[in-house]
Design a protein around this motif. Structure first.
Motif, PDB file in Angstrom:
ATOM      1  N   LEU A 367     -27.238  56.091  61.374  1.00 41.78           N
ATOM      2  CA  LEU A 367     -26.454  56.402  60.048  1.00 41.78           C
ATOM      3  C   LEU A 367     -27.509  56.238  59.115  1.00 41.78           C
ATOM      4  CD1 LEU A 367     -23.230  54.392  60.481  1.00 41.78           C
ATOM      5  CD2 LEU A 367     -23.632  56.738  61.401  1.00 41.78           C
ATOM      6  N   ASP A 368     -26.929  56.800  57.778  1.00 44.53           N
ATOM      7  CA  ASP A 368     -27.810  56.949  56.538  1.00 44.53           C
ATOM      8  C   ASP A 368     -29.076  57.495  56.752  1.00 44.53           C
ATOM      9  OD1 ASP A 368     -28.853  56.336  54.134  1.00 44.53           O
ATOM     10  OD2 ASP A 368     -28.983  54.123  54.327  1.00 44.53           O
ATOM     11  N   LEU A 369     -29.114  58.803  56.696  1.00 49.10           N
ATOM     12  CA  LEU A 369     -30.380  59.448  56.886  1.00 49.10           C
ATOM     13  C   LEU A 369     -31.201  59.762  55.737  1.00 49.10           C
ATOM     14  CD1 LEU A 369     -29.457  62.348  59.374  1.00 49.10           C
ATOM     15  CD2 LEU A 369     -30.547  60.289  59.879  1.00 49.10           C
ATOM     16  N   ARG A 370     -30.712  59.001  54.499  1.00 49.88           N
ATOM     17  CA  ARG A 370     -31.664  58.935  53.315  1.00 49.88           C
ATOM     18  C   ARG A 370     -33.057  58.456  53.822  1.00 49.88           C
ATOM     19  NH1 ARG A 370     -28.559  55.171  49.278  1.00 49.88           N
ATOM     20  NH2 ARG A 370     -28.713  53.974  51.270  1.00 49.88           N
ATOM     21  N   GLY A 371     -33.064  57.638  54.655  1.00 53.03           N
ATOM     22  CA  GLY A 371     -34.472  57.083  55.145  1.00 53.03           C
ATOM     23  C   GLY A 371     -35.420  58.012  55.607  1.00 53.03           C
ATOM     24  N   LEU A 372     -35.083  59.340  55.871  1.00 57.41           N
ATOM     25  CA  LEU A 372     -35.986  60.321  56.220  1.00 57.41           C
ATOM     26  C   LEU A 372     -36.928  60.633  55.368  1.00 57.41           C
ATOM     27  CD1 LEU A 372     -33.602  62.916  58.111  1.00 57.41           C
ATOM     28  CD2 LEU A 372     -35.483  61.507  59.126  1.00 57.41           C
ATOM     29  N   ASN A 373     -36.620  60.202  53.820  1.00 57.90           N
ATOM     30  CA  ASN A 373     -37.625  60.231  52.834  1.00 57.90           C
ATOM     31  C   ASN A 373     -39.084  59.487  53.342  1.00 57.90           C
ATOM     32  OD1 ASN A 373     -36.646  61.693  50.442  1.00 57.90           O
ATOM     33  ND2 ASN A 373     -34.974  59.939  50.236  1.00 57.90           N
TER      34      ASN A 373
END
Length: 770
Positions: A367-373
């Motif tokens: 979950l929380d693919l904001r981490g792909l930054n």
């Protein structure tokens, strides 16, 4: 490409939304979000049509100026925003986009959707709960809007996970960038990460059990959590516990190479593991003596919009600080759970959080693919867009030089029309403020601040100017959504340095982008002005496309002087010559220009032209005026990045209207309002979008552009934005957005922003030759 958000359709009766996503042979995802403006209730609200497809005009009461317009003429704004975010997702799925930029677009999609739920969905739920929600302009009841949002969001979030799992992640692996799960690690890698857990994770983790002595813990908004099922081996009793994944640590931990591996291995084989995987593998250390039976990830989105009473402006700063402490305790509006989560665990979480089943989103981990930054930030130039360096506008310096130019002399020579990021922000707007702070002849600086960066040179320049004894006024908008804490910090810092800090007009956000420098010169006082479309933020100025005017024009200077007096003092009846200022004159001024364009078309058929570039267009009065212009034969060309509630190309209503959208490496953020003027064009740039909040509840400013060469520049920009030659999306009258990005041979169409980079470089070369 955030919705400033942020950021932001309909089809058939009974279908709240269709999102069709299919992978073509080349891997491109073809996706459509379509929804009829009245959806399930469309047959109840739709205007009847004749056999020729034209709208049948209902007579309506004579006092209603829009009685002859169809009832279903507006697309739903919330669905239109979701369509905008779907366009972001299409870029993530496009194999022609550089790979790490695709990862970035996945992260942008996730962040945009978070903000949409925190603000738009939360606000709609709050209005429904308090009984103040009304039917939308699209004809939908509030609960119908929520149902449609839920249907679209479920489809888009599932598609988002698929694009990551089936397209981006495999492509990254082919390039040596791998996101691995714990069971994919070698024993040596697990040992090294075990040390990381002991040294960096274990000390900050706080396991929280749920039992009669420990109530269900508060779950903060946007936090990633582990739901852990434990069993006491002695009693066999089952227990529930929650472990919060620390938000201050990297979302993805880099798997460092071992001591026996080549130092170069990390450059070509970069491996990451989700932080929650490392924690999950060591849960036995958090719950010694218990058996860890199951663990699943989940995430809650809460209402994080602010409500601040402004009856006493002196207490606004304190009231906002108080409200910010309450923000994290807002009610939940979305629950994301790992799709493998057992029903009984999910039922417990749903019950304790009080969310509805429609607000639960089952998704594949992680979950929380904001981490792909973190992936997108990797230094792999071959997987990014071509390097781009902003250059100084040739009107400020025909040739690049390390020596600072006299920016005041350049502005005295001619007005300067800037377009960021192609024109450098640091050598233009930032340089103006820095030179003004250091110049002993500058007596005063007045500045609006809506959003700025952490270590802002703009703030530093204002502080330097105040400490040098200059009069400095900063109008700080401390209610800028999601930047409230940052802006409060800067407001305090500016006050301590002696800057006069005000918070604008009670009840209105100050969104205008204005700077006024007053300088004593031999011939008297001279005002140097900047009116822009973007924030005074050097960081986003490298990512956002924005326009700005530098001028010493007397009328503009007088207008800015009056407007700043209105913001800092009491001047309710100020009149302006080259500015349109909301909430008093932006809407009325643009409507008057639309009416003039209708008159030009009547006088000379084929001469009427309206061409706008905006982030969003929602305001019903403005849309109806554009409809009437189209019905009179005026050509209307709209370049809309995000939300569009207008239906183009509808026979008998908007046949001459075209709506395009352009997304890419830069976030299209400028606002341009162009009117053909019967051969004498009128053009404005400024901060206002065509939304109720901008036109009625904000201080916005548009400045008229008058120099012929600048009008030519704006004409060229708008023509490029409406051109079929560049990749774009276009909107149909049924509310569907269609992507046009391949030519007849299946090759990618040219990218508009890449063409503008080349155009600005060519302009500089010409300036050097002169």
């Amino acid at each position: 490409m955030t919705a400033e958000s942020g950021v932001d359709v309909e089809e058939q009766a009974g279908s709240a939304r269709e999102v069709a996503a299919d992978a073509s042979a080349d891997g491109t995802i073809v996706s459509e979000v379509s929804i009829a403006s009245a959806s399930a209730s469309e047959t109840r609200h739709q205007q009847p049509r004749g056999t020729n497809g034209r709208f049948v005009r209902s007579p309506g009461p004579p006092e209603d100026p829009d009685a002859d317009l169809p009832a279903d003429r507006f697309l739903d704004r919330e669905i239109s925003w979701l369509q905008f975010n779907e366009r972001v997702l299409q870029l993530a799925a496009d194999p022609h986009v550089p790979l790490l930029e695709r990862a970035r677009f996945l992260a942008i999609f996730a962040q945009n959707l978070d903000e949409f739920f925190m603000v738009r969905v939360a606000g709609l739920k709050r209005r429904i709960a308090t009984g103040i929600a009304v039917r939308s302009a699209s004809g939908l009841e509030p609960r119908e809007v929520l149902e449609q949002i839920s249907g679209v969001a479920h489809e888009l979030m599932a598609l988002h996970a698929r694009v990551y799992a089936e397209h981006v992640r495999p492509a990254l692996e082919e390039e040596g960038v791998t996101i691995v799960r714990w069971d994919e690690l070698s024993d040596e890698e697990r040992d090294r990460l075990g040390t990381v857990f002991s040294d960096r994770l274990f000390p900050v983790l706080t396991p929280l059990a749920v039992d009669p002595a420990h109530p269900f813990p508060y779950i903060s908004g946007l936090s990633l959590n582990l739901a852990v099922i434990l069993v006491n081996p002695k009693t066999g009793k089952e227990h529930f516990a929650r472990v919060k994944v620390p938000p201050m640590l990297p979302r993805l931990l880099r798997v460092e190479p071992g001591p026996d591996e080549s130092p170069l291995a990390d450059m070509f084989d970069t491996r990451f593991v989700p932080l929650e995987d490392v924690i999950s593998a060591h849960l036995d250390q958090l719950f010694p003596g218990m058996d860890v039976r199951e663990h699943f990830t989940f995430r809650v989105t809460r209402n994080e919009d602010l409500e601040v009473e402004e009856d006493d402006a002196e207490n606004l700063l304190t009231a906002l600080e108080r409200e910010l402490t309450r923000r994290r305790f807002g009610p939940p509006v979305r629950l994301e759970v790992e799709e493998a989560m057992d029903d009984h665990v999910m039922d417990l979480i749903v019950r304790e959080l009080g969310v509805a089943s429609s607000e639960v989103y089952r998704l594949p981990a992680p979950l929380d693919l904001r981490g792909l930054n973190a992936i997108a930030d990797l230094e792999r130039s071959e997987l990014h867009y071509e390097p781009f360096v902003a250059r100084t506008n040739p009107d400020l310096a025909p040739t690049e030089s390390a020596k600072a130019r006299d920016i005041f002399a350049s502005i005295r020579k001619q007005d300067v029309l800037l377009q960021h990021p192609y024109d450098s922000f640091s050598t233009s707007v930032q340089a103006l403020l820095e030179q003004a702070a250091a110049d002993p002849n500058v007596l005063a600086i007045k500045q609006t601040l809506y959003r700025t960066s952490g270590d802002s040179p703009i703030i530093d320049a204002l502080i330097d100017a105040a400490e040098a004894g200059k009069q400095v006024l900063a109008v700080v908008e401390i209610k800028a959504r999601f930047d409230e804490e940052n802006n409060i910090s800067w407001a305090r810092k500016l006050e301590h340095a002696g800057v006069h800090v005000v918070y604008g007009i009670v009840g209105l956000k100050t969104h205008a982008k204005l700077c006024l420098v007053i300088r004593q010169e031999a011939e008297g006082m001279r005002r140097y002005c900047h009116v822009g479309t973007g924030n005074y933020n050097p960081k986003t100025a490298r990512l956002y496309e924005d326009l700005g005017l530098l001028t010493d024009d007397q009328q503009v200077g007088e207008d800015l002087g009056r407007l700043f007096n209105q913001l800092s003092g009491i001047a309710p009846r100020s009149k302006f010559k080259r500015l349109l200022v909301a909430p008093r004159s932006v809407r009325s001024g643009l409507l008057a220009q639309i009416h003039r364009e209708i008159e030009h078309e009547k006088a000379e058929p084929g001469s009427g032209l309206i061409a706008w570039k905006v982030n969003s267009i929602v305001d019903e009065q403005v849309i109806d005026a554009l409809y009437r212009a189209s019905m009179a034969g005026v050509r209307v060309r709209l370049w809309v990045r995000g939300i569009c509630a207008l239906r183009p190309g509808v026979e008998g209503l908007s046949e001459t209207v075209e709506v395009h959208s352009v997304l890419g490496r830069f976030l299209e953020h400028s606002r341009v309002f162009w009117f053909g003027g019967g051969g004498e064009p009128v053009a404005y740039i400024g901060s206002a979008d065509m939304m109720h909040r901008n036109l009625d509840r904000r201080v916005e400013a548009l400045v008229q552009i008058t120099e012929e060469r600048h009008l030519d520049d704006l004409r060229s920009l708008l023509e490029r934005g409406a051109s079929q030659e560049y990749a774009h999306w276009w909107l149909g009258g049924d509310g569907r957005w269609t992507r046009s990005h391949l030519d007849d041979e299946g090759e990618p169409l040219p990218d508009l922003q890449t063409a503008l980079v080349a155009m600005h470089a060519k302009r500089r070369r010409k300036a050097r030759r002169r």
